[in-house]
Design a protein around this motif. Structure first.
Motif, short mmCIF file in Angstrom:
data_model
loop_
_atom_site.label_atom_id
_atom_site.label_comp_id
_atom_site.label_asym_id
_atom_site.label_seq_id
_atom_site.Cartn_x
_atom_site.Cartn_y
_atom_site.Cartn_z
N GLY A 47 0.68 -1.28 0.09
CA GLY A 47 0.04 0.10 0.10
C GLY A 47 0.81 0.99 0.04
N GLU A 48 -0.04 2.51 -0.14
CA GLU A 48 0.63 3.68 0.04
C GLU A 48 1.26 3.97 1.42
N LYS A 49 2.37 4.47 1.59
CA LYS A 49 3.14 4.76 3.09
C LYS A 49 3.47 6.25 3.22
N LEU A 50 2.70 6.90 3.82
CA LEU A 50 3.02 8.33 4.00
C LEU A 50 3.62 8.38 5.56
N ALA A 51 4.45 9.49 6.04
CA ALA A 51 4.71 10.16 7.17
C ALA A 51 4.46 11.37 6.94
N LEU A 52 4.06 11.86 8.31
CA LEU A 52 3.71 13.43 8.11
C LEU A 52 4.56 14.12 9.16
N PHE A 53 5.19 15.33 8.52
CA PHE A 53 6.30 15.94 9.34
C PHE A 53 5.63 17.51 9.80
N THR A 54 6.05 18.00 10.63
CA THR A 54 6.10 19.40 11.10
C THR A 54 7.07 19.96 11.09
N ILE A 92 6.73 10.59 1.30
CA ILE A 92 6.04 9.35 0.60
C ILE A 92 7.12 8.32 0.71
N PHE A 93 6.99 7.15 1.26
CA PHE A 93 7.80 6.07 1.06
C PHE A 93 7.30 4.76 0.72
N SER A 94 6.54 4.77 -0.07
CA SER A 94 5.89 3.63 -0.52
C SER A 94 6.62 2.63 -1.42
N ALA A 95 7.80 3.17 -1.71
CA ALA A 95 8.83 2.16 -2.41
C ALA A 95 9.40 1.19 -1.46
N VAL A 96 9.37 1.56 -0.19
CA VAL A 96 9.83 0.45 0.74
C VAL A 96 8.66 -0.61 1.00
N THR A 97 9.06 -1.97 0.44
CA THR A 97 8.09 -2.85 0.64
C THR A 97 8.51 -4.36 1.37
N THR A 98 9.83 -4.31 1.65
CA THR A 98 10.41 -5.43 2.42
C THR A 98 9.87 -5.40 3.79
N PRO A 99 9.10 -6.52 4.25
CA PRO A 99 8.63 -6.68 5.34
C PRO A 99 9.60 -6.78 6.66
N ARG A 100 9.88 -5.79 7.40
CA ARG A 100 10.97 -5.47 8.35
C ARG A 100 10.29 -4.34 9.46
N VAL A 149 6.53 -1.42 11.78
CA VAL A 149 6.59 -2.40 10.86
C VAL A 149 6.00 -2.45 9.44
N ILE A 150 6.64 -2.63 8.42
CA ILE A 150 5.98 -3.19 7.10
C ILE A 150 5.78 -4.44 6.83
N ALA A 151 4.45 -4.83 6.62
CA ALA A 151 4.19 -6.46 6.58
C ALA A 151 3.12 -6.59 5.45
N ASP A 152 2.69 -7.67 5.01
CA ASP A 152 1.70 -8.03 4.22
C ASP A 152 0.42 -7.81 4.56
N LYS A 153 0.23 -7.98 6.13
CA LYS A 153 -1.06 -7.79 6.90
C LYS A 153 -0.67 -7.28 8.24
N PRO A 154 -0.23 -5.89 8.30
CA PRO A 154 0.29 -5.48 9.46
C PRO A 154 -0.75 -5.36 10.66
N TYR A 155 -2.07 -5.65 10.43
CA TYR A 155 -2.93 -5.06 11.46
C TYR A 155 -3.57 -6.31 12.16
N GLY A 156 -3.11 -7.55 11.93
CA GLY A 156 -3.79 -8.79 12.48
C GLY A 156 -3.89 -8.57 14.16
#
Length: 541
Positions: free
Chosen positions: A20-27, A66-74, A90-97
């Motif tokens: 999925g899309e991955k966003l961090a928000l910065f102030t 935006i860091f959607s390019a990072v896809t490796t589960p770690r 974490v980045i995972a296939d299903k991170p919310y189990g």
């Protein structure tokens, strides 16, 4: 109290989906950032933040990375050029189990009337509580079994309407996303046959049966002591006399709606139980029909616990009629739903006071072929219009959620999750994935991608709520709070003494403090957890 300060880099501390899309928000004035693999310490991605957005509710200028390019589960962390770092995620296939399991398991911790054992409760167990019969106000000679169900919130009251909302959210989650509930056996009753979510809902439904007045079919509004116990009082230590407050049309409508729903959901698992639910729903509906003009509920003299007053009962009646029609196909219920739908009340709200959205969902989920075409089209169009409004507002918001400045009210996180539920309903009926993407942004906010950088779910996230206004968490002498509880969130009205002293002048989205004394920002309830279960289930299905 956890130190409250603004965090420069905010993320969903539960994690992100690999695909999925991955966003961090910065102030602040950020430009470059890097994503660091926590296992190896290596930088796996560098990027630049976008143009800032002035976000009035949070009082911040917010930049998107935006860091959607990072896809490796770690497990990862984000850092900026000044050395500021985000919490781990974490980045995972299903991170919310685990998150979904925790949000659902919270209802076990809310259970009343039974011992919570170490095997299932871990260090957060307690002895059986509130076993005494309750007195019916106005009938002092009448003592009734009051045991069971869920404690409502940070106190030990039990309320028919809010309980029905919580059950409805969980049953809807099961109906729409059953795959998300497969393979979980975390309760004493788990048998591999009935899903845990239905076993847990049955705990509350069994108590709701006790709230129906014998003979009339009406439903007592609530069951509480006269006053709230002290904040350090454990459930088994709360031995003051219990009182059934008088019946109300709102509670009776909610009861009829959720019991009709339960009759449909439980039928494949337990036909006898489903029949009992339907009989109770019909009896409650018959009382509503015989009492078309009922006054709203107010606390009886001498009762100072939460009132949950509700002057408008047409929304609850609409929900009851729509659910009874969906479950039985009875024309009398269809006719009642059509007539009620003509009246002016909110039809897309999912709050305990405005339950019309549940009637709308019941009618639409019954299918176009079973409906009156004009009403089906009108309700669907209205739901999609409301979802589109939430989507537009979210796109304007620095933290990508649908709350306006004035929406940061007592229990604002319920609005966050209720709005996400409505967005997911719109996805279901339209097939438009933008609604799901927006709902996920709301989950990101709840789990830490907010101006305070705090996860509002106990036990989930590096910077999660630690000091909820929740009596068992305060009184159990365990450092960690009971896990999986959703905190109420920012309340710009500053409705308790602690925040009045400490948060004057703060922007709306910063009007929160992680302190046990702040009941208006940091209390927990079953009906803040329930929509969070629904939303999380969508992204686990």
């Amino acid at each position: 109290m956890s130190e409250q300060r603004l965090r420069t880099i905010t993320v969903n501390q539960a994690g992100y989906s690999s695909a999925g899309e991955k966003l961090a928000l910065f102030t602040g004035e950020v430009s470059r950032f890097r994503v660091v693999n926590l296992q190896t310490g290596s930088v796996v991605f560098t990027g630049e933040t976008g143009e800032g957005v002035e976000d009035k509710p949070s009082g911040s200028r917010v930049h998107t990375g935006i860091f959607s390019a990072v896809t490796t589960p770690r497990q990862y962390r984000i850092e900026d050029e000044d050395g500021q770092a985000s919490p781990a995620f974490v980045i995972a296939d299903k991170p919310y189990g685990d998150l979904q399991q925790g949000l659902l398991k919270a209802f076990y911790y809310y259970r009343c009337g039974v011992e919570l054992s170490g095997e299932y409760a871990g260090p957060w167990g307690h002895e059986a509580c509130h076993l005494a019969a309750g007195t019916v106000i106005g009938q002092p000679e009448l003592k009734l079994d009051s045991c069971g169900g869920w404690h409502d919130a940070g106190d030990y009251g039990k309320y028919s309407g809010p309980g029905a909302k919580a059950v409805a959210d969980l049953l809807l989650a099961w109906e729409l996303y059953p795959a998300a509930f497969a393979g979980a056996f975390t309760l004493p009753e788990s048998d591999g046959l009935m899903p845990d979510v239905l076993l847990e809902c049955k705990v509350e439904l069994d108590w709701l049966f006790k709230m129906q007045e014998t003979g009339s079919g009406a439903v007592y509004h609530k069951l509480t002591t006269q006053n709230f116990p002290g904040l350090e009082v454990m459930p088994e230590e709360d031995t003051a006399e219990l009182y059934f407050s008088p019946v109300s049309a709102a509670a009776t409508g909610d009861f009829a709606g959720v019991m009709a729903m339960a009759a449909r959901v439980y039928k494949p698992f337990d036909e006898a139980y489903a029949a009992r639910c339907l009989e109770a729903a019909v009896t409650a509906w018959n009382w509503l029909e015989a009492h078309p003009e009922e006054p709203g509920f107010t606390n009886p003299p001498g009762i100072t616990t939460g009132e949950y007053g509700d002057e408008e009962d047409r929304d609850e009646r609409f929900w009851a009629a729509a659910e009874l029609f969906r479950t039985t196909g009875g024309e009398q219920y269809h006719s009642a739903a059509r007539e009620l739908a003509k009246l002016p009340f909110p039809k897309y709200s999912l709050g305990w006071a405005d339950m019309g959205g549940y009637g709308t969902l019941a009618y639409l989920l019954n299918g176009e072929a079973q409906s009156e075409p004009y009403l089906y089209a009108e309700l669907k169009q209205g739901l999609l219009a409301e979802a589109a409004r939430l989507l537009r507002q979210s796109r304007k918001d620095g933290y990508r959620i649908s709350l306006l400045e004035e929406d940061y009210i007592w229990g604002s996180n319920m609005l966050v999750m209720n709005n996400a539920m409505l967005l997911l309903a719109a996805e279901h009926f339209s097939g438009n994935a933008e609604y799901a993407d927006c709902a996920l942004d709301h989950l990101h906010y709840l789990l830490g991608r907010n101006v305070l950088g705090i996860s509002y779910v106990t036990g989930f996230g590096e910077h999660a709520v630690m000091h909820p206004h929740h009596r068992p968490s305060v009184g159990d002498n365990v450092a960690e709070p009971v896990p999986g509880l959703v905190s109420g969130g920012p309340d710009r009205g500053l409705h308790d003494e602690y925040v009045q002293e400490h948060l004057q002048g703060k922007p709306a989205a910063q009007c929160f403090v992680d302190h046990e004394a702040s009941y208006s920002t940091n209390e927990v309830t079953i009906y803040w957890n329930s929509p969070a279960v629904f939303v999380t289930a969508r992204f686990n299905s």
